[in-house]
Enzyme design. Structure first.
Site, PDB file in Angstrom:
ATOM      1  N   GLU A 293       1.032  -1.100  -0.068  1.00 23.01           N
ATOM      2  CA  GLU A 293      -0.171  -0.076  -0.081  1.00 23.01           C
ATOM      3  C   GLU A 293       0.884   1.233   0.071  1.00 23.01           C
ATOM      4  OE1 GLU A 293      -2.863  -0.389   2.973  1.00 23.01           O
ATOM      5  OE2 GLU A 293      -3.966  -2.169   2.103  1.00 23.01           O
TER       6      GLU A 293
ATOM      7  N   GLU B 115      -3.327  -9.599   1.102  1.00 22.09           N
ATOM      8  CA  GLU B 115      -3.816  -9.182   2.271  1.00 22.09           C
ATOM      9  C   GLU B 115      -5.261  -9.544   2.221  1.00 22.09           C
ATOM     10  OE1 GLU B 115      -1.981  -5.785   4.047  1.00 22.09           O
ATOM     11  OE2 GLU B 115      -3.800  -5.675   5.167  1.00 22.09           O
TER      12      GLU B 115
HETATM   13  C1  GAL Z   1      -4.089  -3.073   5.641  1.00 24.24           C
HETATM   14  C2  GAL Z   1      -2.471  -2.793   5.743  1.00 24.24           C
HETATM   15  C3  GAL Z   1      -2.016  -3.707   6.994  1.00 24.24           C
HETATM   16  C4  GAL Z   1      -2.848  -3.341   7.929  1.00 24.24           C
HETATM   17  C5  GAL Z   1      -4.299  -3.744   7.919  1.00 24.24           C
HETATM   18  C6  GAL Z   1      -5.189  -3.337   9.102  1.00 24.24           C
HETATM   19  O1  GAL Z   1      -4.408  -2.029   4.729  1.00 24.24           O
HETATM   20  O2  GAL Z   1      -1.916  -3.292   4.379  1.00 24.24           O
HETATM   21  O3  GAL Z   1      -0.669  -3.312   7.140  1.00 24.24           O
HETATM   22  O4  GAL Z   1      -2.835  -2.065   8.364  1.00 24.24           O
HETATM   23  O5  GAL Z   1      -4.725  -2.730   6.790  1.00 24.24           O
HETATM   24  O6  GAL Z   1      -6.598  -3.343   8.611  1.00 24.24           O
END
Ligand code: GAL
Length: 825
Positions: A420, A487
């Site tokens: 991100e 993710e």
């Molecule tokens: C994502 C991010 C992670 C963590 C997660 C929490 O967007 O890449 O590192 O922050 O959100 O929801």
């Protein structure tokens, strides 16, 4: 292996020698007896400075985890309200006359962050990035007698990351002693290619050698490859002339007829060894483990490993481990990975930074596929004081060191250059991808939420990929791109906590950055999960706790997501957020974490762990939720969920069947059970045969504790750690699911208590104490071996509870091959 010799010298120092005749290369663990002082200190590097009053400790060490939780700490939500600051380390060591004429370097696997290192007052260098491994040549500055290494660690400006970082020399250190004629640091790059015609595998052991002596040297460089069973299976040899100061890159090739292939199910590991010989005398011996495997990412067919279509059953991990913070002993890391293995997980993403070197060794050995991630962001900081400030100056150096360190691990199958990344441009993406490809063209490059960039090999999707329709649209626009869930899935659960009404983070409890967004605009893109009951059955839970049914989600639940993976060949698989609860990134004081883990801060599995197991593992299993101690709820219908991987599941209440249900791919079996005390039993069958059974019982009041140790024998090495699971039980030994009794863990003998944790996100007791409340009936203590043989006596007690005792034997033993065959330098 016969060329390895282990020596244990003194009581705490471990030497590894690779030899045939004479000393060739020595790697010395340098973790013991450092002095530490919190805060900034002047004159530390002046001659005669006395650090006698500084604290004596062993590495790895993280001072943040030793602190107290406090809302006013500047690290705030990101640091989980733990302190940061500046700290100094010093270590005094004696020069060894054996080092005459040799090169001596110090290696740091990770220092968080902004480290400055001095030897005898001479500044050796600075490394801002807290997750990178680095080292310095000490040779020119060493002197006979006492020498002093000093390290200043500056994590004062916080938050320096978006999550808990830890502070200090939180990974291992080593001294490496070599001949001036040697294989360079990270001097192997091993690749292999299979001939389509003959099936023969050619292994290239690219080897960088250097002559740092003053004379020209005529050398024989021998390359040997050993099979997983330790047999010499191929060799080559060449003559090399190296002038003073000269470096050469050799690329010896050897052939293997039918090598054992590496995979998560069968992690076969070979060893490549380089020997540098001069006039019959060995100058260096350097070895690297590697594995042979083929894999492909295909836009339509997804991922295949050694020709077999394979879904990535992956998890994201941060580097910390509950009460141990960022200073994670080998044993604790291995226990954690074993939990994931037993769950059926086959892949891990190192979110969002390089991990400790031993992590990759363990993944090679245990069989995990790794997405190895270099950075969270690039030149635009994501947290106020993060690495973004140093990126422009340091990224090439850090990325090179990272790739060179990790590129021989068969477990590593993808590089990720960021997560991100704020405001990234195509040009920067290309720059980083090209840089990685130059150092390792054998692996694809991805980026968390980097799907929009044109230069990435594999389109990585984070949360955005959890919306309905995202992949379908993307595939229309970019049919040639492979999709990976970098993710996905984000769900939240608190161990032992249940709610029967479905809860969406983006709507019911928006994250700070989602406040004000209109949920209605995304309503039809979120995967809906029906409520389990019309009225909420469990009404009294604190707002910050999340439900352990699969109904506390951000955009998609675990089952819906896994169905997407199974239903779509093109979808390679996903890395869920996260495997373990990690400290920091909470939704606000007084919570120290957000509860994204399927395993809590203590390392105790939540119900989700078993949900994943039912979806991912073929080992027969059965799990029931919720617990069955609900006084006051008599007659109220409670949804009882069974997780099994058989083909049918049958639930019994007090011996009476509540019906058999077919278990489909979603593993979604729910019985609405009017509550009565007693027992629930779940029977999982396959082809009519019982394959797994589990039960839960109503507990009475807390009367005692039970202890379960993961091992009872440790080595007197100041490294080994025993995990002690503690449960609060009633008089009949049933776990009391809501028990929150305070217990005291007392240790005597050659060991020490290094952490006690219960997994409660709202419990802000400090970690380095011996007394802690249970959370939902459980907690975990970690006991580390000392350096003398004997017995550690462990007593766990609590008011009104019958105490329990256990004994841990500390033996003197040769170190395990794992710890000494590592070649990190
Ligand atoms: C994502 C991010 C992670 C963590 C997660 C929490 O967007 O890449 O590192 O922050 O959100 O929801």
């Amino acid at each position: 292996m016969k060329f390895l010799k282990y020596l244990k010298i003194g009581y705490s120092v471990l030497f590894v020698m690779l030899f045939s005749s004479g000393l060739a290369r020595e790697v010395q663990v340098f973790d013991f007896d450092w002095r530490f002082a919190l805060g900034d200190h002047e004159q530390v590097n002046t001659a005669g400075y006395s650090d006698n009053r500084w604290r004596l400790l062993d590495l790895p060490h993280d001072w943040s985890i030793e602190g107290e939780y406090d809302e006013s700490h500047p690290g705030g939500i990101a640091m989980g309200f733990l302190p940061a600051g500046i700290g100094w380390y010093r270590k005094t060591f004696d020069y060894d006359s054996e080092w005459d004429g040799k090169l001596v370097s110090i290696e740091f696997d990770g220092v968080y962050m902004n480290s400055d290192v001095w030897i005898n007052g001479k500044h050796l260098g600075k490394r801002p990035y807290g997750y990178i491994s680095f080292g310095y040549d000490l040779t020119p500055y060493l002197k006979p007698g006492q020498n002093v290494i000093a390290v200043r660690v500056d994590n004062k400006k916080v938050p320096s990351g978006r999550w808990y970082t830890g502070s200090g020399i939180y990974r291992s250190t080593r001294l490496t002693i070599t001949d001036p004629v040697r294989v360079e640091k990270w001097g192997h790059y091993i690749t292999s290619e299979r001939s389509e015609k003959t099936g023969i595998r050619t292994v290239t052991v690219e080897t960088s050698i250097r002559n740092e002596s003053e004379k020209t040297r005529k050398l024989t460089v021998e390359t040997n490859v050993f099979s997983p069973s330790g047999t010499l299976v191929a060799s080559s040899s060449e003559q090399v002339k190296l002038q003073s100061g000269e470096r050469k890159v050799l690329d010896p090739r050897v052939e293997l007829k039918k090598p054992d292939l590496w995979s998560p199910d069968s992690p076969a590991l070979y060893v490549a060894e380089t020997r540098i010989i001069e006039k019959g005398k060995q100058r260096d011996a350097y070895e690297t483990r590697f594995g042979i495997r083929d894999f492909e990412f295909h836009a339509d067919m997804g991922f295949s490993l050694n020709g077999i279509p394979t879904k990535l059953k992956g998890v994201c991990m941060h580097h910390d481990a509950g009460p141990l913070g960022a200073a994670v002993p080998f044993d604790v890391l291995r226990q954690r990975l074993q939990l994931l293995k037993d769950m059926g997980c086959n892949a891990i993403r190192t979110s969002h930074n390089p991990f400790a070197p031993e992590f990759y060794d363990m993944c090679d050995e245990m069989g995990f596929l790794v997405m190895d991630e270099a950075f969270d962001g690039w030149g635009k900081p994501k947290a106020a004081h993060d690495y973004g400030h140093y990126f422009d100056e340091w990224w090439e150096r850090d990325l090179e060191d990272f790739i060179k360190r990790d590129r021989n691990h068969p477990s590593v199958i993808i590089w990720s250059i960021g997560n991100e990344v704020h405001g990234y441009t195509k040009e920067w993406q290309k720059r980083l991808v090209d840089f990685v490809k130059d150092l390792d063209p054998t692996r694809p490059v991805t980026q968390g939420r980097g799907y929009a960039g044109p230069h990435i090999d594999i389109a990585g999707f984070n949360g955005h990929g959890e919306f309905r329709g995202t992949f379908e649209k993307y595939r229309k626009d970019f049919p040639e791109r492979t999709i990976i869930g970098t993710e996905i899935t984000h769900t939240l659960q608190t161990r032992g906590v249940y709610r029967t009404k479905t809860w969406y983070r983006v709507r019911d409890n928006p994250a700070p950055w989602e406040i004000g967004k209109k949920f209605s605009s995304i309503e039809d893109r979120v995967y809906k999960i029906p409520d389990l009951s019309e009225e909420e059955v469990f009404v009294d839970e604190p707002r910050q706790y999340d439900s352990s049914y699969d109904n506390s989600i951000v955009r998609i639940g675990v089952r819906d997501e896994w169905m997407r993976v199974l239903d779509n060949d093109y979808y390679t698989g996903n890395f869920r957020w996260t495997a373990f609860d990690y400290i920091g990134e909470s939704f606000g004081w007084p919570a120290r974490t957000a509860n994204f883990g399927i395993i809590d801060l203590a390392g105790i599995p939540k119900d989700h762990y078993y949900l994943y197991q039912s979806l991912w593992s073929d080992e027969p299993m059965a799990h029931i939720l919720p617990h069955w101690t609900h006084p006051g709820k008599e007659g109220i219908e409670i949804p009882v969920v069974g997780y099994t991987n058989g083909d049918t599941a049958e639930l019994f209440l007090n011996g009476e069947s509540l019906g058999v249900q077919a278990v489909d791919q979603r593993k979604d079996t729910v019985w609405m059970v009017p509550y009565e005390s007693g027992s629930l039993r779940l029977v999982s069958r396959k082809d009519g045969k019982t394959v797994a059974v589990t039960s839960v019982r109503t507990a009475k009041s807390a009367k005692s504790v039970t202890l379960a140790l993961d091992k009872e024998i440790v080595r007197a090495n100041r490294k080994d750690v025993v995990r002690v699971d503690i449960e609060i039980c009633d008089a009949k030994g049933n776990c009391v699911p809501l028990a929150d009794n305070r217990v005291e863990v007392a240790i005597s003998g050659p060991g020490r208590l290094i952490g006690v944790e219960n997994g409660d996100i709202l419990d802000l007791d400090p970690h380095k104490v011996s007394s802690r409340k249970a959370f939902r009936g459980k907690l975990v203590a970690f006991v580390q071996a000392g350096d003398v043989e004997g017995a550690i006596d462990l007593v766990v007690s609590g008011e009104g509870l019958k105490s329990q005792r256990a004994s841990i034997t500390v033996v003197s033993e040769e170190p395990a091959a794992f710890e000494v065959t590592r070649n990190y330098n």
